[in-house]
Design an enzyme around this catalytic site. Sequence first.
Site, PDB file in Angstrom:
ATOM      1  N   GLY A 157       0.669  -1.032  -0.084  1.00 26.17           N
ATOM      2  CA  GLY A 157       0.060  -0.126   0.081  1.00 26.17           C
ATOM      3  C   GLY A 157       0.902   1.248   0.103  1.00 26.17           C
ATOM      4  N   CYS A 158       0.146   2.396  -0.539  1.00 25.64           N
ATOM      5  CA  CYS A 158       0.573   3.645  -0.470  1.00 25.64           C
ATOM      6  C   CYS A 158      -0.768   4.446  -0.822  1.00 25.64           C
ATOM      7  CB  CYS A 158       1.755   4.114  -1.499  1.00 25.64           C
ATOM      8  SG  CYS A 158       3.059   3.248  -1.361  1.00 25.64           S
TER       9      CYS A 158
END
Length: 350
Positions: free
Chosen positions: A30-31
């Site tokens: 994730g980001c």
Amino acid sequence: MQNKCLRICHVGFSVAWCLSLLIMGNFSLGCSRFVYQGSPQNYYTGRSVDWFEDMKTDMWAYPKGMKKDGGTGSGAIKWTSKYGSVTTSVYDVATIDGINEKGLVAGLLYLAEAKYPEASSKPTLSAGAWAQYVLDKFASVKEAVTALKKDPFTLIAPALPDGKPTTIHLSISDPQGDSAIFEYINGKLVIHHGKQYKVMTNSPTYDEQTSLANYWMDIGGDKMLPGTSRAADRFVRATYYLSVVPAFDDERKATAAAISIIRNLSVPMGVNDPHAPNIATTLWRTISDHSKKRYYFDSALSPNVFWVDLKNLDFSQGQAPKKLALRDHPILAGDQSASFKEAEPFKWLK
């Protein structure tokens, strides 16, 4: 799986349940990224980096006038940097985030669905240099979109040093609040350009995420919001908070608002889910103040936020590249513009 889930949703099953199935079908670490408007003339871009291990992060100050290439050998694209920049690197192979002296911000986020074009006669560019190429050459989103939609290079994306595939998409934003997102889907470059593209996370592709966010906006975030750390849930929460957080004229409050939003999208230290490999701890966050040309860094392992004022750096041609070493997780606070030391630039991922 995805199309089936969407069909079920249309005939009345729980959208939250379908959303869960949709995201579980995608592997992506994730980001999150968003663009927040403070005063009418001031925009901030916030982003986080979530990963399952330390990424050997450092910060760099690059001057204008540097001769560079795409890092892919004899067929690499070549350019000379027109603008100086402050950037954040990972694994000594890639610029993953940064801001240039014109206030243009660029960032790479993971996208499992990315599929790059086949090799051709075009010059090549390492995926690790994609964001740096934009920061070096362009002053605005419009200028970058005009150039990049001509597809001037073939992106080369070998595996990261940890063995994970380099499947990424690129976001850019500027002091006018303009924004663009670049994705390679099925070998074709897809560009989403406009101020409305304020939010970006990971899987699924951007078109699907905006559809999911629109559903939740109809429900109303004051009643309920999806609360997991999955990419589509983070996309929804960022979209909602941008719609309700005031546009603060006060610079300190505006910066605090941007930091509070990106922290809301973060994954707590040590959290992982063996059944959902796309959930990973947030390692660090940045906030770019487009107007002040100030770059904030917020490490999950530090109690303090520090920043770099680009106006305090000398980006003139002939200056040496400089590095602010962060990989040992120093505890820094306040303006660290004077803490950069001359250093030899790393080689792009190849």
